[in-house]
Design an enzyme around this catalytic site. Structure first.
Site: not given
Length: 454
Positions: A96, A240, A242, A244
Site C-alpha cells: 500500500s 498511492d 496500489d 486505491d
C-alpha cells in the site's frame, strides 16, 4: 519492527520481517483456505514485487492452485477481476502506502472484498498450522498470464451510468498526474486520455522507485501542487502505489483534501440517485460533511470501524449506493466493493463538468470542516485502559461509539482515539469547523491521554 498483520493481509520490511519463509507460509495457507481453487495474482509495481509474486505463484502452483497472473495492476483492478472471473480469490503483492523497503500480501475473497475478521481468523489458524499438503508434480496448478482485466476494468469505469464521457471530453481538462512510479501508471494515463484530458505526467515511469514518500498526503505532494500552478492545469491527481486512494489538487495548487474526495463523490452520486432513503457507508474517522450531505438528500449514513472491508461489508449489508474512507478511497458498489481511484477520478471529473466551474469553487460548495491527525506514545499504561477511562469520562457529554477505539461526538467537533496494533501509541483524529479548533481538540486529548500515565 515486527510483521504487520491485519484483516487485509500482511506487510513487512523485505528480507527482515517479510521473508520467503513468511511468504510461502501465507500463500500456501491461502491456497488451502480457498480449497486450492484458481487464484488471481497482481502486484503494485514496487521493486520487490516481481520476486515476491514469483514466490507466491510457485507456492500456489505447488499447492495445486491455478494462478491467473495479471502482472502490475492497481489493487482495485484485482478486486474487479475477482468479481468477473471464476477465481476462488486473489492475492495482491503490495505494501500500500508504505515506503519502498516494504512489501506485503493482501488477500481478496471470492466476493471481491478483503477477508472479514472471521475469515482472516480462519486463514490465521491455517497459517499457524505448519503442516501443508503439497501436491505431487503431475498435479501442480497451471500458470496463465491474463492482462485483459486491465482493459475490462477501464471499460467498466467508462461505462458507469452517471458518466457523460462526451461532456467530460468537451471540457478538455489539463491534468497533472502523479502515480509515484507504481501501479497507477498502467491505467490512469489511459483513463484520463479516454476522458479527453491533456495529461502532464509526474512519476509515471513504472520504475517502482518512489520519487516521493508514497502516502498521498499534503506534505508529500508539494511538487504536484507546484506543477499544477506552473502548468496552469485544471487539477492535479495523486495516488498511492496500489492506486486505491485518490487525492485531488485544485487549479490553485492546493489540496482538495482526501476527505473531500469521498464527500464530493458521495454528494455527486446522491444527486443522481434522487430517491430519498438511499444508504451511504463510511468509517468512523471520515468527515462529518458526509452526514451534512446525506441529510440534504434524505440519505442514511452508516459508520463502521476503520478498514476497507468493514465499510464494504456494511455497504453490501444495507445496500448502500456509495461510500468509502476519508483517506481518498471511493467505493461504488455498482462496479465492485473496493476503494478505486479510477472510479473516484471519473466521478469527480463528471461532477466538475456538470458544476461548470473550477475544482476550488466546487469545494466551496461542500460543508466546511478541518481534520487534524496526531498520535501520543504510551509509556506506563495500556492503551485499552486509557480508552476505557476516556469513554467513562465523556459518556455524559456527547455521543460515544466504541466500535473501533473510542469516538466522541460533540456538537461542535468530534474526536476519535484508536490504539495502534503495532506500536505503543494512541492515534488521535479530531474534526472541527476550523483547523485551529481541531488542533486544540487534539492537544486537549493528548494531554488527557498523558494524564493517565503520570
Amino acid at each position: 519492527m515486527s510483521l504487520m498483520t491485519s484483516i487485509s493481509g500482511i506487510r513487512g520490511i523485505v528480507g527482515k520481517t517479510l521473508t520467503p519463509e513468511v511468504i510461502v507460509r501465507y500463500a500456501s495457507a491461502f491456497a488451502q483456505y480457498t480449497n486450492r481453487g484458481p487464484i488471481l495474482l497482481g502486484r503494485d509495481g514496487r521493486l520487490t514485487g516481481r520476486i515476491i509474486a514469483n514466490i507466491v505463484s510457485s507456492t500456489l502452483l505447488s499447492m495445486g492452485s491455478d494462478v491467473i497472473a495479471i502482472g502490475v495492476c492497481p489493487t482495485p483492478t484485482l478486486i474487479f477481476a475477482v468479481t468477473r472471473s471464476r477465481a476462488a480469490g486473489a492475492i495482491a503483492v503490495t505494501a500500500s502506502h508504505n515506503p519502498m523497503e516494504w512489501d506485503g500480501l493482501k488477500f481478496i475473497a471470492p466476493g471481491g472484498m478483503f477477508l472479514t475478521a472471521q475469515e482472516y481468523e480462519r486463514l490465521s489458524k491455517i497459517v499457524a498450522n505448519s503442516n501443508r499438503e503439497y501436491v505431487e508434480w503431475h498435479r501442480f496448478g497451471k500458470h496463465v498470464v491474463d492482462e485483459s482485466y486491465l482493459q475490462l476494468h477501464l471499460e467498466a469505469v467508462l461505462a458507469i451510468k452517471y458518466l457523460d464521457v462526451q461532456a467530460i471530453r468537451a471540457r478538455k481538462f489539463t491534468v497533472v498526474l502523479d502515480c509515484v512510479n507504481a501501479a497507477g501508471c498502467v491505467l490512469l494515463p489511459g483513463l484520463l486520455k479516454e476522458l479527453g484530458c491533456s495529461v502532464i505526467p509526474m512519476n509515471c515511469d513504472l520504475s517502482g522507485i518512489f520519487a516521493r514518500p508514497p502516502e498521498p498526503v499534503p506534505e508529500n505532494l508539494t511538487e504536484v501542487c507546484r506543477t499544477v500552478l506552473q502548468q496552469k492545469a485544471d487539477l492535479g491527481i495523486a495516488v498511492d502505489p496500489d492506486a486505491d486512494r485518490l487525492v485531488l489538487i485544485t487549479e490553485k495548487g492546493e489540496p482538495f483534501g482526501e476527505e473531500y474526495t469521498v464527500a464530493g463523490a458521495i454528494r455527486f452520486v446522491l444527486q443522481k440517485e434522487s430517491v430519498s432513503g438511499q444508504k451511504v457507508a463510511v468509517n468512523l474517522s471520515t468527515t462529518r460533511a458526509v452526514e451534512d450531505i446525506a441529510h440534504q438528500y434524505g440519505a442514511e449514513v452508516y459508520r463502521t470501524p476503520v478498514g476497507e472491508v468493514h465499510v464494504s461489508a456494511k455497504m453490501k449489508e444495507v445496500g448502500a449506493v456509495v461510500g468509502g474512507e476519508g483517506n481518498g478511497g471511493v467505493i461504488l458498489p455498482a462496479l465492485h466493493y473496493g476503494r478505486d481511484s479510477l472510479v473516484g477520478i471519473a466521478l469527480m471529473l463528471q461532477y466538475v463538468t456538470e458544476f461548470g466551474d473550477t475544482l476550488s469553487k466546487l469545494k466551496q460548495t461542500l460543508p466546511a470542516y478541518s481534520i487534524v491527525k496526531d498520535k501520543v506514545a504510551l509509556q506506563s499504561v495500556a492503551g485499552d485502559k486509557v480508552l476505557h477511562a476516556l469513554k467513562d469520562r465523556h459518556a455524559a457529554n456527547g455521543r460515544v461509539n466504541t466500535d473501533d477505539g473510542v469516538k466522541l461526538d460533540f456538537a461542535d467537533y468530534w474526536v476519535h482515539l484508536r490504539k495502534s496494533n503495532t506500536e505503543p501509541i494512541v492515534r488521535i483524529i479530531a474534526e472541527a469547523r476550523t483547523r485551529s479548533e481541531a488542533e486544540n481538540v487534539v492537544e486537549l486529548f493528548k494531554k488527557r491521554v498523558l494524564s493517565f500515565q503520570s
